[in-house]
Design a protein around this motif. Sequence first.
Motif, mmCIF file in Angstrom:
data_model
loop_
_atom_site.group_PDB
_atom_site.id
_atom_site.type_symbol
_atom_site.label_atom_id
_atom_site.label_comp_id
_atom_site.label_asym_id
_atom_site.label_seq_id
_atom_site.Cartn_x
_atom_site.Cartn_y
_atom_site.Cartn_z
ATOM 1 N N ARG A 1 0.901 -1.275 -0.078
ATOM 2 C CA ARG A 1 0.108 -0.084 -0.123
ATOM 3 C C ARG A 1 0.805 1.318 -0.081
ATOM 4 O O ARG A 1 0.488 2.229 -0.672
ATOM 5 C CB ARG A 1 -0.743 0.155 1.169
ATOM 6 N N THR B 1 -5.707 7.240 -2.156
ATOM 7 C CA THR B 1 -5.637 6.869 -0.961
ATOM 8 C C THR B 1 -7.239 6.264 -0.520
ATOM 9 O O THR B 1 -7.517 5.169 0.027
ATOM 10 C CB THR B 1 -5.512 7.962 0.077
ATOM 11 N N TRP C 1 -7.733 2.775 -1.740
ATOM 12 C CA TRP C 1 -7.042 1.635 -0.945
ATOM 13 C C TRP C 1 -7.762 1.575 0.368
ATOM 14 O O TRP C 1 -7.969 0.486 0.926
ATOM 15 C CB TRP C 1 -5.510 2.222 -0.715
ATOM 16 N N ASP D 1 -9.329 -1.742 1.957
ATOM 17 C CA ASP D 1 -8.987 -2.515 3.414
ATOM 18 C C ASP D 1 -10.135 -2.539 4.347
ATOM 19 O O ASP D 1 -10.066 -3.370 5.074
ATOM 20 C CB ASP D 1 -8.120 -1.297 3.983
#
Length: 244
Positions: free
Chosen positions: A140, A160, A163, A167
């Motif tokens: 990441r 971001t 990601w 997650d």
Amino acid sequence: MTERLYRDIGEQIKADLAQQELAPGCKLPTERAYAERFGTSRTVVREAFIMLEIEGWIEVRQGSGIYLRQRPGSPVSPQRVPDEDIGPFELLQARQVLESSIAACAAQTVTKQDIQQMQEMLDLEDTMMASVEVSEDADRRFHLLIARSTQNSLLLEMCTQLWDRRDRSPMWQTLHKRIMDLSYRANWLEDHRAILNQLRKRDAQGARQAMWQHLENVKTTLFALSDTDDPNFDGYLFSNLRAQ
């Protein structure tokens, strides 16, 4: 909110199962059969099955296939996939489009310090390959370092956010539970090195292609390793497939 395609297909499969006289434990048709029936891709059907797995209607038996756990309409209270959750392959496609362009942009703005920090992430990824948590964190951070090196705060923010969605996604986590052997991560390190090499050369087109190919490899690998239609489904090493 836009209706997720996987959710639409999943609801159609649930309706289909509710109408059938199937007992818990019955094996379901293959993803390929459902894809042909609904006129959609197997990746969308895979995501629909992941949703049904999370909700408790089906179960995946490693090396065997997909089986009915509870017939939809039964008096149970299954867990519901959050409406905002996105399918893992749809998410990867979005990342592929965005991050390949980010890599091309970064090739024109990257600094020596950026390159050094990226190399440090790859070194960490290499030495800590046995630690899934550390390796995934380094993965990441490597991608976000590329976004940061564009010197464009909005591109970094967008990257971001994708990601972060990955997650916290139950869909993504359930997909990964199907994969027992994580040795394929060594291939990601090779891909990362190829991306960094293009950034070092400040080759925008080369960086774009290297990132695109990396995320294409990710999609293909995760699809292959979680394929319950394959009679050899057991989390086998993707490196063998990649060599063919």
